[in-house]
Design an enzyme around this catalytic site. Structure first.
Site, PDB file in Angstrom:
ATOM      1  N   ASP A 145      15.173 -29.045 -45.181  1.00 43.04           N
ATOM      2  CA  ASP A 145      16.265 -29.486 -46.067  1.00 43.04           C
ATOM      3  C   ASP A 145      17.104 -28.266 -46.436  1.00 43.04           C
ATOM      4  OD1 ASP A 145      17.784 -31.303 -47.717  1.00 43.04           O
ATOM      5  OD2 ASP A 145      16.797 -30.438 -49.462  1.00 43.04           O
ATOM      6  N   SER A 146      18.324 -28.534 -46.898  1.00 47.41           N
ATOM      7  CA  SER A 146      19.193 -27.454 -47.354  1.00 47.41           C
ATOM      8  C   SER A 146      18.586 -26.757 -48.579  1.00 47.41           C
ATOM      9  CB  SER A 146      20.559 -28.008 -47.716  1.00 47.41           C
ATOM     10  OG  SER A 146      20.426 -28.940 -48.770  1.00 47.41           O
ATOM     11  N   CYS A 159      20.638 -39.388 -50.414  1.00 50.60           N
ATOM     12  CA  CYS A 159      20.503 -37.929 -50.535  1.00 50.60           C
ATOM     13  C   CYS A 159      19.102 -37.674 -51.052  1.00 50.60           C
ATOM     14  CB  CYS A 159      21.540 -37.377 -51.503  1.00 50.60           C
ATOM     15  SG  CYS A 159      21.306 -35.620 -51.858  1.00 50.60           S
ATOM     16  N   GLU A 182      19.513 -29.207 -58.536  1.00 47.54           N
ATOM     17  CA  GLU A 182      19.115 -27.848 -58.130  1.00 47.54           C
ATOM     18  C   GLU A 182      19.010 -26.926 -59.346  1.00 47.54           C
ATOM     19  OE1 GLU A 182      18.728 -26.097 -54.861  1.00 47.54           O
ATOM     20  OE2 GLU A 182      18.352 -28.075 -54.036  1.00 47.54           O
ATOM     21  N   CYS A 204      17.125 -34.345 -44.858  1.00 47.44           N
ATOM     22  CA  CYS A 204      18.406 -34.086 -45.515  1.00 47.44           C
ATOM     23  C   CYS A 204      19.427 -35.027 -44.883  1.00 47.44           C
ATOM     24  CB  CYS A 204      18.808 -32.626 -45.276  1.00 47.44           C
ATOM     25  SG  CYS A 204      20.437 -32.200 -45.907  1.00 47.44           S
ATOM     26  N   HIS A 210      17.847 -35.445 -52.752  1.00 46.87           N
ATOM     27  CA  HIS A 210      17.735 -34.935 -54.123  1.00 46.87           C
ATOM     28  C   HIS A 210      17.719 -36.057 -55.166  1.00 46.87           C
ATOM     29  CE1 HIS A 210      18.898 -31.135 -52.297  1.00 46.87           C
ATOM     30  NE2 HIS A 210      18.752 -30.513 -53.463  1.00 46.87           N
TER      31      HIS A 210
END
Ligand code: DGL
Length: 279
Positions: free
Chosen positions: A16-17, A198, A164, A79, A200
């Site tokens: 993932d990023s 997403c 994040e 991702c 996240h």
């Protein structure tokens, strides 16, 4: 640049990023605890969501190559942005050149397979990064499998930075989640199924539920991707044999090891020891 490819078996790579892919890793480890996993977060270059096709493709390919160098035979792009912008090119252009026996899989196709049978109104909402929504990957995949289903996408550029930065439970998160969801449901009031497109977003689940009409079903990807991976390994015993099974999990980050260990604890219920790498 020439790569030393190791033909023997290795862990399953999860990319993932940043931290979002940990929500996918959690679900996969729960369902398939016997495998070894190598997680790579490109935290130094996150977020990917606002970057161009070329940059997301380049970054993703570098990370996939790194996981291959470290013996992964199978890599999951955990991702949506990377799945939307890089997966097809990597599968069609790069894999045949790097090693035709390795595999890279994404998260969009399994998610789309799951939603078509859930919506009654045939109106589906999608929340994701700007990159995922603008790529139109979801409507295109949905159209292939379920041509009668309409997808309305809402780009939520503030949601990943909120997560994040550990602000997903804050009043600031309420503001941005309510704003984007009001906009989405005003655009299509017939939506009865909402895809959290997403990795996240499971961290924002409580807030997303709060501002989503109660009759709307929320689609969270973790279990869907885990089911799909289990099915893939069952159907491909030749790949299953090349995935080692000692039940281990290691973490790599392009950022600092301390920062990763601290922030990863938001996503994962265990002490994380990470190793810094340069891709
Ligand atoms: N976790 C990524 C996804 O599923 C997005 C994060 C980012 O913007 O880098 O789309």
């Amino acid at each position: 640049m020439a790569m030393q490819l190791d033909p023997k078996a290795g862990p399953i790579g999860i990319f993932d990023s940043g931290y979002g892919g940990l929500t996918i890793l959690n679900a996969i480890r729960k369902q398939l605890p016997q495998y070894d996993y190598l997680y790579l977060g490109d935290n130094a270059r996150t977020p990917y969501g606002s970057r161009s096709f070329e940059v997301v493709y380049q970054y993703t390919l570098e990370c996939v190559r790194k996981l291959f160098e470290l013996d992964c035979q199978l890599v999951i792009l955990a991702c949506n942005t990377a799945s939307a912008k890089a997966l097809r090119t990597i599968q069609q252009h790069d894999l045949p050149l790097i090693d035709p026996n390795r595999r890279v899989l994404g998260v969009i196709r399994p998610t789309v397979e799951a939603i078509g049978n859930l919506t009654k109104t045939r109106h589906v909402g999608l929340v994701g990064t700007t990159g995922t929504v603008q790529s139109l990957s979801y409507p295109m995949e949905v159209n292939k499998l379920f041509p009668d289903v309409a997808v309305t996408g809402e780009a939520c550029p503030m949601w990943v930075p909120l997560v994040e930065n550990g602000e997903h439970d804050s009043p600031g998160a309420d503001y941005f989640v309510e704003k984007q969801l009001n906009h989405l449901f005003a655009a299509d009031p017939e939506i009865d199924t909402l895809v959290l497109g997403c990795t996240h977003y499971p961290l924002l689940l409580n807030k997303i539920r709060k501002y989503t009409p109660p009759h709307v079903a929320l689609i969270v990807q973790g279990a869907i991707v885990a089911d799909s991976l289990a099915d893939y390994l069952h159907r491909h015993p030749e790949m299953d044999q090349r995935c080692t099974k000692k039940g281990t999990c290691r973490f790599l980050t392009t950022e600092s090891e301390e920062k990763f260990a601290t922030s990863a604890s938001i996503f994962i219920n265990e002490t994380v020891v990470a190793t810094h790498i340069v891709v």
